[in-house]
Structures are given as structure tokens and as C-alpha cells.
Design a protein around this motif. Sequence first.
Motif, PDB file in Angstrom:
ATOM      1  N   SER A  96       0.814  -1.218   0.000  1.00 50.32           N
ATOM      2  CA  SER A  96       0.000   0.000   0.000  1.00 50.32           C
ATOM      3  C   SER A  96       0.846   1.267   0.000  1.00 50.32           C
ATOM      4  O   SER A  96       0.375   2.328  -0.404  1.00 50.32           O
ATOM      5  CB  SER A  96      -0.935   0.007   1.210  1.00 50.32           C
ATOM      6  OG  SER A  96      -0.183  -0.051   2.417  1.00 50.32           O
ATOM      7  N   ASP A  97       2.103   1.161   0.466  1.00 53.31           N
ATOM      8  CA  ASP A  97       2.986   2.333   0.470  1.00 53.31           C
ATOM      9  C   ASP A  97       4.435   1.865   0.594  1.00 53.31           C
ATOM     10  O   ASP A  97       4.719   0.667   0.718  1.00 53.31           O
ATOM     11  CB  ASP A  97       2.614   3.307   1.595  1.00 53.31           C
ATOM     12  CG  ASP A  97       2.624   2.679   2.988  1.00 53.31           C
ATOM     13  OD1 ASP A  97       3.587   1.947   3.306  1.00 53.31           O
ATOM     14  OD2 ASP A  97       1.660   2.895   3.747  1.00 53.31           O
ATOM     15  N   GLU A  98       5.354   2.821   0.581  1.00 59.01           N
ATOM     16  CA  GLU A  98       6.777   2.499   0.569  1.00 59.01           C
ATOM     17  C   GLU A  98       7.213   1.798   1.851  1.00 59.01           C
ATOM     18  O   GLU A  98       8.018   0.859   1.807  1.00 59.01           O
ATOM     19  CB  GLU A  98       7.591   3.768   0.356  1.00 59.01           C
ATOM     20  CG  GLU A  98       9.071   3.520   0.159  1.00 59.01           C
ATOM     21  CD  GLU A  98       9.808   4.779  -0.256  1.00 59.01           C
ATOM     22  OE1 GLU A  98      10.784   4.670  -1.027  1.00 59.01           O
ATOM     23  OE2 GLU A  98       9.414   5.873   0.193  1.00 59.01           O
ATOM     24  N   ALA A 153       4.314   2.959  -9.115  1.00 60.21           N
ATOM     25  CA  ALA A 153       5.033   3.298  -7.881  1.00 60.21           C
ATOM     26  C   ALA A 153       5.896   2.155  -7.362  1.00 60.21           C
ATOM     27  O   ALA A 153       6.897   2.391  -6.665  1.00 60.21           O
ATOM     28  CB  ALA A 153       4.039   3.717  -6.798  1.00 60.21           C
ATOM     29  N   TRP A 157       9.703   2.004  -5.075  1.00 58.11           N
ATOM     30  CA  TRP A 157       9.762   1.428  -3.730  1.00 58.11           C
ATOM     31  C   TRP A 157      10.775   0.290  -3.665  1.00 58.11           C
ATOM     32  O   TRP A 157      11.506   0.156  -2.674  1.00 58.11           O
ATOM     33  CB  TRP A 157       8.378   0.929  -3.309  1.00 58.11           C
ATOM     34  CG  TRP A 157       7.344   2.011  -3.236  1.00 58.11           C
ATOM     35  CD1 TRP A 157       7.567   3.366  -3.266  1.00 58.11           C
ATOM     36  CD2 TRP A 157       5.923   1.830  -3.123  1.00 58.11           C
ATOM     37  NE1 TRP A 157       6.373   4.041  -3.185  1.00 58.11           N
ATOM     38  CE2 TRP A 157       5.347   3.136  -3.089  1.00 58.11           C
ATOM     39  CE3 TRP A 157       5.087   0.726  -3.059  1.00 58.11           C
ATOM     40  CZ2 TRP A 157       3.970   3.337  -2.988  1.00 58.11           C
ATOM     41  CZ3 TRP A 157       3.725   0.917  -2.949  1.00 58.11           C
ATOM     42  CH2 TRP A 157       3.165   2.205  -2.916  1.00 58.11           C
TER      43      TRP A 157
END
Length: 378
Positions: A96-98, A153, A157
Motif C-alpha cells: 500500500s505504500d513504501e 510506484a 519502492w
Amino acid sequence: MPVSDKRGRARFVDCGRAFSDRLPHFVPQLRSEQLELIDPAKNPFFGHGRAQFFIATRGGRDVGRISAHIDDLALAMPAEQGFGPGTGFFGYFDASDEAVAHALLAAADAWLRAEGMQRMMGPISLSIWEEPGLLVRGQDHAPMIMMGHHPAAYAGWIESAGLGRAQTLFTYELDISKEFPPLVQRIVKSGERNARINVRQVDKSRWDDEVAIVLGILNDAWSDNWGFVPFTPAEVAYAGKKLRPIIFEELNMIAEVDGKPVAFMLTFPDINMVLAKIRGKLFPFGWFHLLRWLRHPKGAGMRVPLMGVVKELHNSRLASQLAFMMISAIRNEAHGTFGSTRGEIGWILEDNQGMVAIADTIESHINREYAIYAKPIA
């Protein structure tokens, strides 16, 4: 957290499906097929490999997933071919995110290190013959059959976690409603006049024999390629059973020279066309649309996922001629019989000069780029 039982694997698959549902142009696959691929009792990859699956949670919600796996056949390959001793893999990467991405990659790294690996490479999910690479260019259109689709993205990451690009894979798109360039047509006609050459369709009434022929050529033709891992008889039988419904004789060719099979080219109609319509669900009515499509996939895009020419012919004019003859025969059938207008070839290694030259000569263009990353395990 690591998961390993049936319930955990189902959660792992559903976590990935939740990420995919939010991704533009993604085509949902059949959940039953996804579950089977990570089931050690069903996927023959586990006959020579082992894996650990991880799910990241935050606030009681699943926010990412990753696999860490080891392929004993890859360990046995020469290091100069990309894998080799000490190389483990990660795959099925979603985050969901880095911060989640880094935590997942660290979990895969730790598991592989505990198993004695010195390098982590991926994403490869699970086998090089399944879905290798992270999509880094081409998110603006849907993938064809058996190709991954990832948010832009993810590349940043993975790179910020210390992994560098080890290999680049391309797919090439072409308009198959158009005739091939005059040069290609001349090469094909010259081959057709050569009595030593015979390009024929795959005969499904001799399925086991034909599969054995393709396997023999494949393992010989690809044996020096980067990332090569032998395709085992069990994997061939498994793939043959799974793929047989989308094998149309007109679209799959074997080339013979002096009566000896020396090359092949496989082509699959893009089943993603119908999976997108049914949203990857067979029930309540998806099975009806799928069966109807399988009878005659009119207008479907066509993907060439595999081709090969025996090593003794590599770097010869005959190898290129056979490739052009098979491509031409398949193009004629795809457009004339199935009404297809779009074809895709790949994946192709960036440094595979022979295949890149063939793709350029038939005036195809790169439409998707995939990256495989690697780093030493600390």
C-alpha cells in the motif's frame, strides 16, 4: 506475518486481488487458478522449489503481501546465466505504500538468508515460466494472457529498498491485419520453395507426442539464455492440461528440416478478453461466456509467449527463416480465421539480439517493459 495453510493461502490470494481491483486496466484472473498456483499439492513447481508467503497488516487490515521462494533447479544453473548458487527469489509483491514495501522485502530477505541464500531476485511469481518481472512501462493498457500488471510506484519502492535492475524484458505489439514487409514475404516464399523445410500445425490428436517435441526443443533452444531453468516433465504435463483448451491447431506451429522437428512457435488467444468481461468469476454466468469464447475466440488478441529453434541452428539464416515462416503462417490464420488484428510477442530479453531483430523486422514495437531486480542479502 507468514502464512502457510489453506486458509492463509486464500487470504494471500484475496489480498492480491484487492490490490488488483484498484488498478486501472487490470484484468482479474480466476481465483481458483490463483489458489492452485501457490498450493504445494497442486503446482509442480513445488517438486523442485519451496516458498514462504507473507502478509503485511496494519490496524487489522491487510496492506501488502510477498512470497519468498527457492528453486533448486535455478540454484543448479551457472551463475553467468543469471541465477545459480545462492540465488533466492521474491514474488507476488503488493504494497500500500513504501514503508510496507520495505517491510515486506525485509521479511523475504530474512527468510531467504535463513535458508542460506546470498542474493534476492525478483519479482518472479513463482517460476520464470509463470509471471517474471515488474511492469515498469505499459500501465496504460491491459495485459495479455499470463503477463503481470503493476502500479508504476512499485519500481521506486523496490529500488529505494536497495535493489538494482538485473534484467529487462519486453513485449512487442504489432498490427496483424497488415501484411508483413516485402523483405519478410520474400524470406517466407524462399523457405516455402525449399523442399527440406516443412512448417506444420500442431496436431492435438497426438497431444502427448507434440508436447514432448516442444519440450525437447524448448529445453535445448533456451538452455543458454539468461534466467533459464529446465522445464520439467511434470510442469509440462501440468501446463499442457491447463493450456489445452486455448490451444488452437491453426495458431501453433512446428518447423521441420529434413523431417526433424527443429523449431516451434506457440500462440494463445488472449483469454483476458473474456476474463475482463466476467471479472474473473465463473459464477453465476461467467462459465457460460468463457465456454462460448473458447469455442471460437473471434477477434481476440493473439500472444506468442514462447518460440524456440534448436541450438545447432542458432545465429544461422535458417533459424531466422523458420521464425519468419512460422510467424507468417500464424498471422495469416489469426487474422483470416479468427479475425484478429492485434498480436503481441514476448516476453523477450533486452539483450536477445536475434529475437529483437526479428521483432524489428516485422515492424512491431515495444508496448510493455518489465524489470527484474536483485540485491545481495545482508
